[in-house]
Write a protein that holds these residues in place. Structure first.
Motif, PDB file in Angstrom:
ATOM      1  N   SER A   1      11.726   4.059   2.936  1.00  0.00           N
ATOM      2  CA  SER A   1      10.325   3.735   2.695  1.00  0.00           C
ATOM      3  C   SER A   1       9.386   4.872   3.051  1.00  0.00           C
ATOM      4  N   TYR A   2       9.779   5.747   3.975  1.00  0.00           N
ATOM      5  CA  TYR A   2       8.847   6.764   4.466  1.00  0.00           C
ATOM      6  C   TYR A   2       9.393   8.189   4.399  1.00  0.00           C
ATOM      7  N   PHE A   3      10.607   8.353   3.922  1.00  0.00           N
ATOM      8  CA  PHE A   3      11.219   9.687   3.936  1.00  0.00           C
ATOM      9  C   PHE A   3      10.501  10.657   3.007  1.00  0.00           C
ATOM     10  N   ILE A   4       9.872  10.137   1.969  1.00  0.00           N
ATOM     11  CA  ILE A   4       9.136  11.002   1.041  1.00  0.00           C
ATOM     12  C   ILE A   4       8.035  11.766   1.762  1.00  0.00           C
TER      13      ILE A   4
ATOM     14  N   GLY B   1       1.764   8.877   7.122  1.00  0.00           N
ATOM     15  CA  GLY B   1       2.895   8.049   6.697  1.00  0.00           C
ATOM     16  C   GLY B   1       4.058   8.152   7.657  1.00  0.00           C
ATOM     17  N   MET B   2       4.334   9.346   8.164  1.00  0.00           N
ATOM     18  CA  MET B   2       5.402   9.511   9.151  1.00  0.00           C
ATOM     19  C   MET B   2       5.077   8.759  10.436  1.00  0.00           C
ATOM     20  N   ALA B   3       3.811   8.853  10.872  1.00  0.00           N
ATOM     21  CA  ALA B   3       3.410   8.161  12.097  1.00  0.00           C
ATOM     22  C   ALA B   3       3.453   6.651  11.921  1.00  0.00           C
ATOM     23  N   ALA B   4       3.160   6.187  10.701  1.00  0.00           N
ATOM     24  CA  ALA B   4       3.218   4.748  10.439  1.00  0.00           C
ATOM     25  C   ALA B   4       4.631   4.208  10.592  1.00  0.00           C
ATOM     26  N   ALA B   5       5.622   5.074  10.350  1.00  0.00           N
ATOM     27  CA  ALA B   5       7.024   4.642  10.408  1.00  0.00           C
ATOM     28  C   ALA B   5       7.689   4.916  11.737  1.00  0.00           C
TER      29      ALA B   5
ATOM     30  N   PHE C   1      15.276  12.693  -4.186  1.00  0.00           N
ATOM     31  CA  PHE C   1      15.399  11.544  -3.287  1.00  0.00           C
ATOM     32  C   PHE C   1      15.073  10.250  -4.021  1.00  0.00           C
ATOM     33  N   ALA C   2      14.025  10.283  -4.844  1.00  0.00           N
ATOM     34  CA  ALA C   2      13.614   9.070  -5.561  1.00  0.00           C
ATOM     35  C   ALA C   2      14.702   8.587  -6.510  1.00  0.00           C
ATOM     36  N   ILE C   3      15.441   9.514  -7.115  1.00  0.00           N
ATOM     37  CA  ILE C   3      16.547   9.123  -8.006  1.00  0.00           C
ATOM     38  C   ILE C   3      17.598   8.344  -7.219  1.00  0.00           C
ATOM     39  N   THR C   4      17.978   8.897  -6.066  1.00  0.00           N
ATOM     40  CA  THR C   4      19.062   8.279  -5.282  1.00  0.00           C
ATOM     41  C   THR C   4      18.624   6.987  -4.604  1.00  0.00           C
ATOM     42  N   ARG C   5      17.306   6.827  -4.392  1.00  0.00           N
ATOM     43  CA  ARG C   5      16.811   5.627  -3.723  1.00  0.00           C
ATOM     44  C   ARG C   5      16.582   4.474  -4.689  1.00  0.00           C
ATOM     45  N   SER C   6      16.151   4.803  -5.900  1.00  0.00           N
ATOM     46  CA  SER C   6      15.707   3.773  -6.840  1.00  0.00           C
ATOM     47  C   SER C   6      16.849   2.900  -7.332  1.00  0.00           C
ATOM     48  N   LYS C   7      16.550   1.617  -7.484  1.00  0.00           N
ATOM     49  CA  LYS C   7      17.515   0.656  -8.013  1.00  0.00           C
ATOM     50  C   LYS C   7      17.282   0.373  -9.498  1.00  0.00           C
ATOM     51  N   LYS C   8      16.151   0.833 -10.014  1.00  0.00           N
ATOM     52  CA  LYS C   8      15.795   0.536 -11.398  1.00  0.00           C
ATOM     53  C   LYS C   8      16.117   1.744 -12.286  1.00  0.00           C
ATOM     54  N   TRP C   9      16.770   1.464 -13.424  1.00  0.00           N
ATOM     55  CA  TRP C   9      17.245   2.552 -14.267  1.00  0.00           C
ATOM     56  C   TRP C   9      16.110   3.413 -14.804  1.00  0.00           C
ATOM     57  N   TYR C  10      14.975   2.780 -15.191  1.00  0.00           N
ATOM     58  CA  TYR C  10      13.895   3.559 -15.783  1.00  0.00           C
ATOM     59  C   TYR C  10      13.231   4.476 -14.741  1.00  0.00           C
ATOM     60  N   SER C  11      13.216   4.034 -13.487  1.00  0.00           N
ATOM     61  CA  SER C  11      12.687   4.891 -12.428  1.00  0.00           C
ATOM     62  C   SER C  11      13.596   6.098 -12.214  1.00  0.00           C
ATOM     63  N   GLN C  12      14.888   5.873 -12.200  1.00  0.00           N
ATOM     64  CA  GLN C  12      15.850   6.973 -12.070  1.00  0.00           C
ATOM     65  C   GLN C  12      15.681   7.976 -13.203  1.00  0.00           C
ATOM     66  N   VAL C  13      15.499   7.459 -14.410  1.00  0.00           N
ATOM     67  CA  VAL C  13      15.371   8.330 -15.589  1.00  0.00           C
ATOM     68  C   VAL C  13      14.091   9.168 -15.513  1.00  0.00           C
ATOM     69  N   ILE C  14      12.980   8.546 -15.105  1.00  0.00           N
ATOM     70  CA  ILE C  14      11.704   9.273 -15.020  1.00  0.00           C
ATOM     71  C   ILE C  14      11.800  10.427 -14.017  1.00  0.00           C
ATOM     72  N   HIS C  15      12.311  10.137 -12.844  1.00  0.00           N
ATOM     73  CA  HIS C  15      12.406  11.186 -11.819  1.00  0.00           C
ATOM     74  C   HIS C  15      13.392  12.267 -12.228  1.00  0.00           C
ATOM     75  N   ALA C  16      14.503  11.890 -12.816  1.00  0.00           N
ATOM     76  CA  ALA C  16      15.491  12.880 -13.251  1.00  0.00           C
ATOM     77  C   ALA C  16      14.939  13.736 -14.389  1.00  0.00           C
TER      78      ALA C  16
ATOM     79  N   ALA D   1       0.833  -1.204   0.000  1.00  0.00           N
ATOM     80  CA  ALA D   1       0.000   0.000   0.000  1.00  0.00           C
ATOM     81  C   ALA D   1       0.863   1.248   0.000  1.00  0.00           C
ATOM     82  N   ASN D   2       1.920   1.243   0.787  1.00  0.00           N
ATOM     83  CA  ASN D   2       2.821   2.393   0.850  1.00  0.00           C
ATOM     84  C   ASN D   2       3.417   2.674  -0.524  1.00  0.00           C
ATOM     85  N   SER D   3       3.840   1.645  -1.199  1.00  0.00           N
ATOM     86  CA  SER D   3       4.442   1.812  -2.520  1.00  0.00           C
ATOM     87  C   SER D   3       3.437   2.373  -3.525  1.00  0.00           C
ATOM     88  N   ILE D   4       2.200   1.860  -3.478  1.00  0.00           N
ATOM     89  CA  ILE D   4       1.184   2.296  -4.433  1.00  0.00           C
ATOM     90  C   ILE D   4       0.776   3.746  -4.171  1.00  0.00           C
ATOM     91  N   ILE D   5       0.525   4.099  -2.909  1.00  0.00           N
ATOM     92  CA  ILE D   5       0.097   5.459  -2.579  1.00  0.00           C
ATOM     93  C   ILE D   5       1.219   6.458  -2.859  1.00  0.00           C
TER      94      ILE D   5
END
Length: 818
Positions: A483-486, A519-523, A218-233, A136-140
């Motif tokens: 997972s929750y820094f965003i 989200g912060m309280a959940a973490a 943050f999403a660029i530096t966190r992501s392990k997938k190249w296409y995710s890095q490219v989209i955010h950048a 759920a966290n990932s989807i939201i």
């Protein structure tokens, strides 16, 4: 480690997490809500009467989501841990707004605020529980980021002249699209075009952009997938460019502050990457900023532009940044991780780069503000930067708002003046005649609305969430941090900018903040509440019952309010198509049955009743209209429009003394309303003159004294305005008008004070004595001079040139004995 939402059974399926049907309903509903909401954002404000329906729909949807939450999480309701009690604590926030109804300046706006705060509490509770789930966290999280990117692109399409194309895509579900164009997606003011996207206010859009720019980095530096890095950048340049196009000085000031504070939460390798991406995005944006800015300005000045050319610049720069980001993450980031391992292990290792960044920001600011370096930016942006100082009018005006807010707080210290109070009450406390329905500070506006009690509840709530989140962040491993820094980035960025603006007045921004707080309280680092030993079997049904009953009340209330708005819309449509009075009045009476203090319904229905009375002279219409307005003002005692309509109704009936009482009794509520005081002075003279004719000396003295006191108030106000700081704008007009001077001077004369009358009447004499008011002022001025033994030959000669018979009029006035 067990899954905090579903326990051990669900934990066994970490990678293929399964949701029960009710939870899927909850999550899908929340996703659709987040997609729909931003395109109502510009009108998502409890102070905008014509566009409040999206708020009620949001409350309705939020309440339905709460019912889905109860169905999904009933078995998890225990209230045994600190985190669980946050779901109770947040309910105190709408409770403080309920309490403020007791002293509310406007029960209508205060009730709207109660509904909004209930929506925020619902989103926090849902986020608190739902976002503990990894899936759920990932989807939201993905939904929020995707919506933000859509908003950014939507704004740039409008800037480059393709607003009608993208507006057609959203026009079917939002009333913000007017004549095929999203209203004020590009704001036009004295500075020229300013990008506002869905928010219709550039400064709030700048705060939103700042938050999601850092989310993207943050999403660029966190992501392990190249296409995710490219989209955010890829989105970095559009966001930085959009921040510049808002021309928001607050956004440019808070951007480096938030950046430096966020760096403190990162290890050195990530800090270097953040700095690197910000520099790359900044340089790439500056390279295309001038041509893109110029193209947008040309279009919004009515010139034919070339959107394709603008997009070529934006896409080209974005692609370059995206490729560089992929290369950096592929080759540089792993190398940095290894090279900084020893550094990261040292105490306070993450402090050095933020300190260096502070120095760098100061140097850059000095260069931009004090050298020709600002010319690398488009001219209007460079000019805005150059004007950043503590003496510029926007800073001085904000400081004035805050000082005036303190005056309100002193009168409503404990539970406040109710939601939306500032918009209704500020004219009573204002230092100068500005027009601002917002206090331009979330903190000051919140204090005005709910007083110290409500403010303490909110601050304690926020402080606890931040404290527990940061404490848990420090103790967590990098995976959980990521997972929750965003949510922390979004909440912190929006709240810090709200210190000097009214972002939180936008319900969509408030939704993001409270969902982010969830989200912060959940973490957060959790612990059992040892002193409270409550049995789940007892507390679960009680808490669930409270939430279900509260949700049902909100559903019923929001439906009633939506129906009231629909009835008003129907009535407004009938006004232009029907001549049947009974047919037109029916929707408005229906709206008032559903919400008796709806201002639009009251004012429009008042106009109908007044018109009916004028045409028929039937007392029933007058009495109904009188009752409508007087009853409404008992609940909305600062509504100027209603007072003006009441005055008009009394005057229509010939009850000028009652109209005068309304003017006099409420003058202190509109300290710098020039028209109000002019009417009061004129009415004071006319009624006093009538009393004089009736030989009622006491009444004459009473009316004239009140009129002259009103005149003195204006004079003192004018003198005070001369003391405003040099850079501060006065605001609206406030001066001794010729009409004020004429009537005040005549009152002084008729109170046998010709010398005082001379000084006042002289102010009403204009250059053109053909003007009736100026001419009458000259006549009475010369008569007062004659009576007090003075002379003004120049004015006398000018008047005689126009009409020699004025000599007799002057002598007649001078001969009068009062």
């Amino acid at each position: 480690m067990s899954n905090p939402v579903y326990g051990k059974k669900a934990a066994a399926s970490r990678n293929g997490e399964k949701f029960p049907a009710a939870l899927w309903v909850l999550m899908v509903g929340l996703i659709l809500f987040l997609v729909w909401a931003p395109f109502q954002a510009g009108v998502f404000n409890g102070l905008v009467l014509n566009f409040e329906k999206p708020i009620f729909w949001s409350v309705l949807v939020g309440s339905l989501l709460m019912l889905a939450w109860v169905a999904s999480y009933y078995k998890q309701i225990k209230l045994e841990e600190q985190r669980d009690w946050m779901a109770v604590w947040v309910l105190l926030i709408p409770v403080t707004y309920l309490l403020s109804l007791i002293t509310a300046a406007s029960t209508y706006y205060a009730m709207n605020a109660v509904l909004i705060q209930c929506l925020y509490a619902i989103l926090f509770i849902i986020g608190l529980h739902l976002l503990r789930s990894k899936l759920a966290n990932s989807i939201i999280e993905t939904t929020m980021i995707a919506v933000a990117y859509i908003i950014v692109l939507f704004g740039l399409f409008n800037w480059l002249g393709q607003g009608k194309t993208v507006s057609a895509m959203v026009g079917w579900f939002t009333k913000t699209v007017i004549n095929g164009q999203y209203n004020q997606a590009v704001w036009i003011d004295a500075n020229g075009p300013r990008l506002a996207s869905v928010f219709q206010y550039p400064n709030t859009y700048a705060a939103f952009l700042m938050a999601f720019f850092f989310v993207a980095v943050f999403a660029i530096t966190r992501s392990k997938k190249w296409y995710s890095q490219v989209i955010h950048a890829f989105m970095l340049v559009p966001m930085v460019l959009s921040i510049l196009l808002t021309l928001s000085r607050g956004g440019l000031v808070f951007l480096p502050i938030v950046f430096i504070i966020l760096l403190l939460f990162l290890k050195p390798a990530k800090q270097i990457l953040w700095i690197l991406y910000c520099v790359i995005a900044g340089v790439a944006t500056i390279a295309v900023a001038k041509p893109v800015t110029n193209l947008g300005q040309q279009f919004h000045k009515g010139e034919i532009g070339d959107p394709a050319k603008g997009w070529l610049y934006v896409l080209g720069a974005s692609i370059i940044v995206a490729v560089l980001a992929w290369l950096i993450q592929r080759f540089v980031a792993p190398w940095l991780e290894k090279r900084t391992e020893g550094w990261s292990a040292k105490k306070l290792a993450n402090l050095w780069l933020p300190l260096v960044s502070v120095v760098a920001v100061v140097i850059l600011a000095a260069l931009l503000l004090g050298t020709n370096l600002k010319h690398v930016l488009p001219g209007n942006i460079g000019d805005r930067l150059e004007n950043i100082n503590m003496q510029q009018h926007s800073v001085l005006e904000r400081l004035t708002f805050y000082k005036d807010a303190v005056k309100v707080i002193k009168d409503y210290p404990v539970i406040g003046a109710g939601g939306g109070a500032w918009a209704q009450i500020y004219e009573k406390y204002q230092n100068n005649p500005y027009q601002s329905r917002q206090a331009h500070s979330f903190v000051m506006q919140y204090l005005v609305e709910v007083g110290l009690l409500g403010f303490i509840v909110l601050v304690a709530f926020l402080a606890y969430v931040f404290y527990k989140y940061i404490r848990g962040y420090i103790r967590s491993d990098e995976t959980k941090r990521n997972s929750y820094f965003i949510y922390f980035i979004i909440v912190f960025s929006l709240l810090i900018h709200s210190l000097m603006d009214f972002n939180m007045s936008y319900v969509f921004i408030g939704m993001l903040v409270f969902l982010g707080l969830g989200g912060m309280a959940a973490a957060m680092d959790n612990a059992p509440v040892k002193r409270l030993k409550l049995k789940p079997s007892g507390i679960r049904p009680l808490y669930s019952a409270v939430m279900v009953i509260g949700s049902l009340v909100l559903i019923f209330t929001s439906i009633r309010y939506i129906q009231a708005n629909n009835a008003i819309e129907k009535g407004n449509a009938l006004i232009s198509t029907s001549t049947d009075f009974q047919e037109i009045r029916e929707p408005f009476t229906d709206a008032l049955k559903k919400r008796s203090n709806q201002p639009d319904a009251i004012l429009t229905y008042n106009s109908l009743l007044k018109a009916a009375y004028q045409q028929t002279e039937e007392e029933a219409f007058y009495n109904e209209d009188l009752k409508l307005l007087t009853d409404a003002l008992k609940k909305d005692e600062f509504n100027k429009n209603m007072y003006l309509q009441l005055i008009s109704l009394y005057q229509l009936k010939g009850e000028t003394d009652k109209a005068y009482d309304v003017l006099k009794d409420n003058a202190d509520r509109y300290t710098y309303d020039q028209d109000w005081y002019e009417k009061l002075i004129v009415q004071s003279f006319e009624l006093g003159y009538e009393a004089l004719g009736s030989q009622d000396v006491a009444k004459k003295e009473e009316y004239f004294t009140a009129g002259l006191q009103a005149y003195d108030h204006v004079v003192r106000g004018v003198e005070h305005l001369k003391t405003l700081p040099k850079g501060q704008l006065q605001g609206g007009a406030f001066a001794v008008t010729p009409t004020m001077a004429l009537n005040a001077g005549k009152m002084q004369y008729m109170m046998n004070k010709p010398a005082e009358a001379v000084e006042i009447l002289k102010q009403g004499i204009g250059k053109d004595l053909n003007d009736p008011t100026s001419r009458e002022s000259a006549r009475w001025y010369l008569a007062a001079l004659q009576k007090s033994g003075g002379n003004d030959q120049a004015v006398y000669d000018s008047l005689m040139q126009i009409d020699p018979s004025e000599k007799e009029s002057i002598e007649e006035i001078a001969a009068l004995n009062f």
